[in-house]
Design an enzyme around this catalytic site. Structure first.
Site: not given
Ligand code: XMP
Length: 508
Positions: A53, A80-81, A166, A168, A221, A224, A364
């Site tokens: 955060g 982290c935070y 981090h 991730e 098209g 997504d 995505k």
């Protein structure tokens, strides 16, 4: 199904954490830090991850949580935070670090289940100005860096772990292994989350939410909206009408391609609305990118409304919004970077039963995996992204029919050369841009004063950050040569060598 809670304290990488957990076949859901403890207790999570955060834990207006959460008997990982918050909640001390750490830093790990099977020294991604000067009571330090003596800590008795870095982020060398250790060795998950489950659950949820109502989906098209269409068509069949608004801002021949693909491949109602002139008249004299985006977004919805105005049961409105569309429109505490077309509000006179965004938690690559599972052809699933406002944000400044035509032709040449040279699948995105600039050139014996074409090509995993693509010079030379020879009114071609950040992928 086993679930991990990602408790959101407002950092930039919150959905990325959930995504990494899901990559490990464990379902993760994100809830805000304002979620009551009773709800968390009831949900029976296998583990809880506190996110990063932007704040300082000792600033009382920053997000905090009740200390009870550390006594639920559920393993916790603070990042982290979230790491600092755990220290602060357990009586430790957090203060401004003498040296802030940002970027890749060497981390030294001590013996810990969390760091099982990772080398003692590895590179991690840091981004902090505060640090833990004294760990909380019952905690031992399990990792450090040169400038951060407590870069990881844990309380084995309570199964609470915390890392200042981090895991991730892909820049953390063994981040994914650390998360895997937390999920499997600490939370003892079994890995029951696979894309088939997502499809099954989403289809069931869509069916129960939609009931016997109709659904209108805005189909561009692109990946997504196509995958959203696939999910919705599986859920409610021909209650779904896909409306394709051809605003005249598509790539060369794209409107016809979209129509052909969807009428031939899918069993659904398909409506194409041709409204190029309407959009061009609304965009006349407009130069500001945000204004253009807003106009295109608003007109897009107006066109839908006109399409269904006379229908008695208007039903739901669906769109293929994905995570990056949300975060960059100012969701949570993240700053507004661009007003994304998908997030423009429906005008007040347009009334739907509700808005459905079946892909709004997915990145995505996850959307693509769902698309493949749904049996959507690879050409569509792996098609590169195209922004909702289309060429409207690739013609810089005022959009005119003449500029659109020049850009479509140049872009077609680029796509043709990329396909011929096998670059189509290796690049996340490539396209041409027409800046609001004319330059002097010479053709034969004549002076010319004509358009400039910019080429943009990027590599990226998640579109939050991107690198400019290192396309070989001879291919760029060929593209430049063909564009200046084959496209009327272009006398110069430039290549964009800007990464994101500081640039964005699109120029507007
Ligand atoms: P930026 O330019 O924000 O682009 O770095 C990141 C990705 O998002 C696409 N993009 C959009 N997609 N509506 C969309 O659906 C939009 O308004 C929009 N603007 C950018 C862009 O093409 C890239 O893939």
């Amino acid at each position: 199904m086993e679930k991990i809670l990602v408790l959101d304290f407002g950092g930039q990488y919150n959905q990325l954490i959930a995504r990494r957990v899901r990559d490990n076949n464990v379902y993760a859901e994100i809830l805000p830090y304002t979620t009551p403890i009773e709800k968390i207790r009831e949900n029976g999570y296998k583990g809880i991850i506190f996110t990063g955060g932007p704040n300082s834990v000792y600033d009382m207006s920053s997000p905090h949580y009740s200390k009870e959460i550390l006594d639920l008997g559920v393993p916790v990982l603070g990042i982290c935070y979230g790491c600092q918050l755990i220290a602060w909640m357990s009586g430790g001390k957090v203060e401004t670090a003498p040296v802030s750490e940002y970027g890749k830093i060497e981390f030294t790990a001590e013996k810990s289940l969390l760091f099982d099977d990772i080398p003692k020294k590895s590179i991690v991604w840091m981004s902090h100005t505060d640090y833990i000067s004294t760990p909380g009571s019952g905690f031992r330090i399990t990792g450090s860096t040169d400038d951060c003596p407590c870069a990881a800590m844990e309380n084995n008795e309570k199964n609470i772990y915390a890392v200042q870095f981090h895991p991730e982020v892909t820049h953390s060398q063994f981040g994914s292994k650390i998360l895997n250790n937390f999920l499997y060795k600490i939370c003892r998950c079994s890995g029951d989350w696979v894309m088939d489950n997502f499809i099954e659950n989403t289809v069931a949820k869509l069916r129960s939410e939609i009931g016997d109502k109709n659904v209108i989906l805005g189909l561009s098209g692109g990946v997504d909206s196509s995958v959203a269409a696939g999910l919705l068509s599986r859920a409610v069949g021909n209650q779904l009408t896909c409306v394709f608004v051809d605003q005249g801002l598509m790539r060369k021949d794209e409107g016809d391609f979209v129509e052909k693909t969807f009428t031939e491949l899918f069993d659904m109602n398909f409506v194409r609305i041709n409204c190029k002139n309407h959009f061009l008249s609304k965009l006349k004299w407009v130069k500001d990118p945000e204004e253009k985006r807003k106009i295109i977004g608003a007109e897009f919805f107006n066109v839908f409304w006109n399409e269904i105005r006379n229908q008695k049961d208007k039903g739901f409105f669906a769109q293929g919004t994905i995570y990056p569309d949300c975060i960059e429109s100012g969701k949570g505490d993240a700053a507004v970077i661009k007003t994304h077309h998908n997030r423009v509000k429906i005008p007040s006179d347009v009334q739907f039963a509700g808005v459905i965004e079946p892909l709004c938690d997915l990145f995505k690559d996850e959307v693509r995996r769902v698309g493949e599972k749904l049996g959507i052809p690879k050409e569509l699933v792996w098609r590169q992204p195209f922004p909702g406002p289309g060429l409207g944000v690739r013609v810089i400044g005022e959009v005119t029919e003449e500029k659109i035509k020049v850009l479509q032709e140049a872009d077609w040449v680029l796509r043709d050369e990329m396909a011929k040279n096998g670059y189509e699948k290796n690049l996340a995105q490539f396209f041409c841009v027409l800046p609001d600039v004319k330059t002097v050139g010479v053709m034969g014996d004549h002076r010319t004063y004509d358009h400039l074409i910019g080429i943009r090509a990027v590599t990226t995993d998640d579109f939050m950050t991107a690198d400019w693509a290192k396309i070989p010079y001879d291919i760029l030379a060929k593209v430049s040569n063909r564009i200046t020879n084959e496209v009327a009114h272009v006398n110069r071609v430039v290549y964009d060598i800007t990464s994101k950040p500081p640039g964005t992928v699109e120029w507007e």
